[in-house]
Design a protein around this motif. Structure first.
Motif, PDB file in Angstrom:
ATOM      1  N   TYR A  98      -5.178  -1.293   2.418  1.00 58.28           N
ATOM      2  CA  TYR A  98      -5.921  -0.041   2.328  1.00 58.28           C
ATOM      3  C   TYR A  98      -5.638   0.891   3.507  1.00 58.28           C
ATOM      4  O   TYR A  98      -5.855   2.096   3.389  1.00 58.28           O
ATOM      5  CB  TYR A  98      -7.415  -0.320   2.196  1.00 58.28           C
ATOM      6  CG  TYR A  98      -7.806  -0.651   0.772  1.00 58.28           C
ATOM      7  CD1 TYR A  98      -7.776   0.313  -0.231  1.00 58.28           C
ATOM      8  CD2 TYR A  98      -8.177  -1.942   0.409  1.00 58.28           C
ATOM      9  CE1 TYR A  98      -8.117   0.021  -1.543  1.00 58.28           C
ATOM     10  CE2 TYR A  98      -8.524  -2.247  -0.899  1.00 58.28           C
ATOM     11  CZ  TYR A  98      -8.491  -1.258  -1.867  1.00 58.28           C
ATOM     12  OH  TYR A  98      -8.821  -1.551  -3.165  1.00 58.28           O
ATOM     13  N   GLU A  99      -5.139   0.346   4.597  1.00 61.54           N
ATOM     14  CA  GLU A  99      -4.757   1.215   5.716  1.00 61.54           C
ATOM     15  C   GLU A  99      -3.592   2.118   5.339  1.00 61.54           C
ATOM     16  O   GLU A  99      -3.488   3.251   5.818  1.00 61.54           O
ATOM     17  CB  GLU A  99      -4.394   0.384   6.950  1.00 61.54           C
ATOM     18  CG  GLU A  99      -5.585  -0.180   7.700  1.00 61.54           C
ATOM     19  CD  GLU A  99      -6.189  -1.407   7.034  1.00 61.54           C
ATOM     20  OE1 GLU A  99      -5.690  -1.828   5.954  1.00 61.54           O
ATOM     21  OE2 GLU A  99      -7.164  -1.953   7.590  1.00 61.54           O
ATOM     22  N   LEU A 141      -5.747  -0.539  -9.051  1.00 64.37           N
ATOM     23  CA  LEU A 141      -6.522  -1.116  -7.961  1.00 64.37           C
ATOM     24  C   LEU A 141      -7.504  -2.157  -8.483  1.00 64.37           C
ATOM     25  O   LEU A 141      -7.714  -3.205  -7.857  1.00 64.37           O
ATOM     26  CB  LEU A 141      -7.270  -0.011  -7.205  1.00 64.37           C
ATOM     27  CG  LEU A 141      -6.378   1.040  -6.549  1.00 64.37           C
ATOM     28  CD1 LEU A 141      -7.234   2.147  -5.945  1.00 64.37           C
ATOM     29  CD2 LEU A 141      -5.491   0.412  -5.479  1.00 64.37           C
ATOM     30  N   GLY A 156       0.816  -1.205   0.000  1.00 64.18           N
ATOM     31  CA  GLY A 156       0.000   0.000   0.000  1.00 64.18           C
ATOM     32  C   GLY A 156       0.850   1.255   0.000  1.00 64.18           C
ATOM     33  O   GLY A 156       0.580   2.207  -0.747  1.00 64.18           O
ATOM     34  N   LYS A 212       1.161   3.833  -3.214  1.00 62.38           N
ATOM     35  CA  LYS A 212       0.820   5.241  -2.995  1.00 62.38           C
ATOM     36  C   LYS A 212       1.940   6.145  -3.503  1.00 62.38           C
ATOM     37  O   LYS A 212       1.684   7.189  -4.114  1.00 62.38           O
ATOM     38  CB  LYS A 212       0.565   5.488  -1.505  1.00 62.38           C
ATOM     39  CG  LYS A 212       0.020   6.873  -1.189  1.00 62.38           C
ATOM     40  CD  LYS A 212      -0.360   6.979   0.269  1.00 62.38           C
ATOM     41  CE  LYS A 212      -0.969   8.334   0.592  1.00 62.38           C
ATOM     42  NZ  LYS A 212      -1.381   8.407   2.029  1.00 62.38           N
ATOM     43  N   TYR A 230      -2.468   2.502   1.825  1.00 61.93           N
ATOM     44  CA  TYR A 230      -2.704   3.152   0.539  1.00 61.93           C
ATOM     45  C   TYR A 230      -3.744   4.250   0.658  1.00 61.93           C
ATOM     46  O   TYR A 230      -3.612   5.334   0.072  1.00 61.93           O
ATOM     47  CB  TYR A 230      -3.167   2.129  -0.508  1.00 61.93           C
ATOM     48  CG  TYR A 230      -3.430   2.785  -1.852  1.00 61.93           C
ATOM     49  CD1 TYR A 230      -2.385   3.029  -2.733  1.00 61.93           C
ATOM     50  CD2 TYR A 230      -4.716   3.206  -2.215  1.00 61.93           C
ATOM     51  CE1 TYR A 230      -2.610   3.662  -3.947  1.00 61.93           C
ATOM     52  CE2 TYR A 230      -4.952   3.839  -3.424  1.00 61.93           C
ATOM     53  CZ  TYR A 230      -3.894   4.070  -4.287  1.00 61.93           C
ATOM     54  OH  TYR A 230      -4.112   4.708  -5.485  1.00 61.93           O
ATOM     55  N   PRO A 246      -8.300   4.615   1.806  1.00 58.95           N
ATOM     56  CA  PRO A 246      -9.540   3.837   1.713  1.00 58.95           C
ATOM     57  C   PRO A 246     -10.133   3.815   0.314  1.00 58.95           C
ATOM     58  O   PRO A 246      -9.938   4.734  -0.484  1.00 58.95           O
ATOM     59  CB  PRO A 246     -10.471   4.563   2.688  1.00 58.95           C
ATOM     60  CG  PRO A 246      -9.955   5.979   2.716  1.00 58.95           C
ATOM     61  CD  PRO A 246      -8.472   5.870   2.562  1.00 58.95           C
ATOM     62  N   THR A 247     -10.852   2.757   0.035  1.00 65.68           N
ATOM     63  CA  THR A 247     -11.616   2.663  -1.195  1.00 65.68           C
ATOM     64  C   THR A 247     -12.914   3.455  -1.053  1.00 65.68           C
ATOM     65  O   THR A 247     -13.271   3.879   0.051  1.00 65.68           O
ATOM     66  CB  THR A 247     -11.933   1.193  -1.529  1.00 65.68           C
ATOM     67  OG1 THR A 247     -12.557   1.124  -2.796  1.00 65.68           O
ATOM     68  CG2 THR A 247     -12.827   0.574  -0.476  1.00 65.68           C
TER      69      THR A 247
END
Length: 265
Positions: free
Chosen positions: A219-220, A205, A94, A98, A222, A224-225
């Motif tokens: 996701y923590e 993604l 992630g 990023k 990168y 949140p979706t």
């Protein structure tokens, strides 16, 4: 007589080769682990577009996202550092992704076209993102698709201006980010086998979710979706599904049809 590939590697690196063994993952190219006489291991990959791949790997590494260091290239061979395997680190992935996506380009494009085997990947710039996704991806070769599938893809493509953002940041993408192209090492993940260009971050993604899902912690780190991303995901997953249909045949037809339905076409 020396193996011609071993001799070529030896000439490029200025070091004798003591062992050459195939590595998994070579569906569209041949990949080898090469042990030099010094005991150092490197990776050799052959293919017609390895020079472009070397540029992509360098661009990825320049963002701070880990990727194998390129040691030498020819028109048909790339030699990279060997990275040993380590445990999965999805939080590290992630963070790495990023960093990759924080690098942006001037538009939706890449400096040259690319290919997955016989499937061409045109990367000429487009004025907006829906146009790029329609003309450079989904409808890049409609003649190569079954007629009924091509018609449904064309119908979906006509609706893309209402379904996709027109001018998202032109992020640097890996371009083929499935689990097999994430190499976990003892010091964290590295991205391999890119098909990079500048585009919408959700492309990477979506590919990451096509055959599996990211592990805990991704996701923590990168970010949140969103519901909107999940709604657009089938549109972005459709492109790699079409590539698989063209490369590997009818076994992927149901995947394509399901994604077309999910995308509303």
């Amino acid at each position: 007589m020396a193996n011609p590939l071993s001799q070529q590697i030896s000439d490029l690196l200025g070091a004798p080769v003591s062992a050459l063994s195939p590595l998994h993952g070579g569906d569209l190219s041949k990949i080898y682990r090469v042990t030099l006489a010094s005991g150092q291991d490197v990776v050799a990959k052959s293919g017609p577009l390895v020079g472009v791949e070397a540029q992509m790997l360098a661009a990825i590494a320049a963002t701070g996202c880990p990727a194998p260091r390129v040691l030498a290239t020819t028109a048909t061979l790339i030699i990279m550092e060997y990275l040993p395997e380590g445990p999965p680190d999805w939080a590290g992935l992630g963070r790495a992704l990023k960093r990759l996506h924080s690098a942006t380009g001037a538009g939706y494009s890449w400096s040259s076209d690319y290919a997955f085997g016989s499937v061409a990947i045109p990367n000429t710039a487009a004025p907006d993102w829906p146009t790029f996704w329609a003309e450079r991806r989904l409808l890049a070769a409609p003649h190569a698709l079954p007629h009924d599938i091509a018609q449904r893809v064309e119908h979906l493509s006509q609706r893309l201006p209402d379904l996709l953002p027109h001018h998202p940041p032109a992020a640097l993408l890996h371009g083929d980010l499935w689990a097999g192209n994430i190499h976990f090492t003892p010091t964290g993940p590295a991205l391999i086998d890119p098909a990079s260009y500048h585009g919408h971050t959700e492309v990477d993604l979506a590919m990451l979710h096509l055959f599996a899902t990211p592990g805990p912690g991704f996701y923590e780190t990168y970010g949140p979706t969103t519901p909107e991303e999940r709604e657009r995901r089938p549109i972005y997953q459709l492109w790699p599904a079409l590539v698989h249909l063209r490369l590997f045949g009818a076994a992927y037809r149901s995947m394509v049809e399901n994604l077309l339905c999910d995308a509303g076409s």
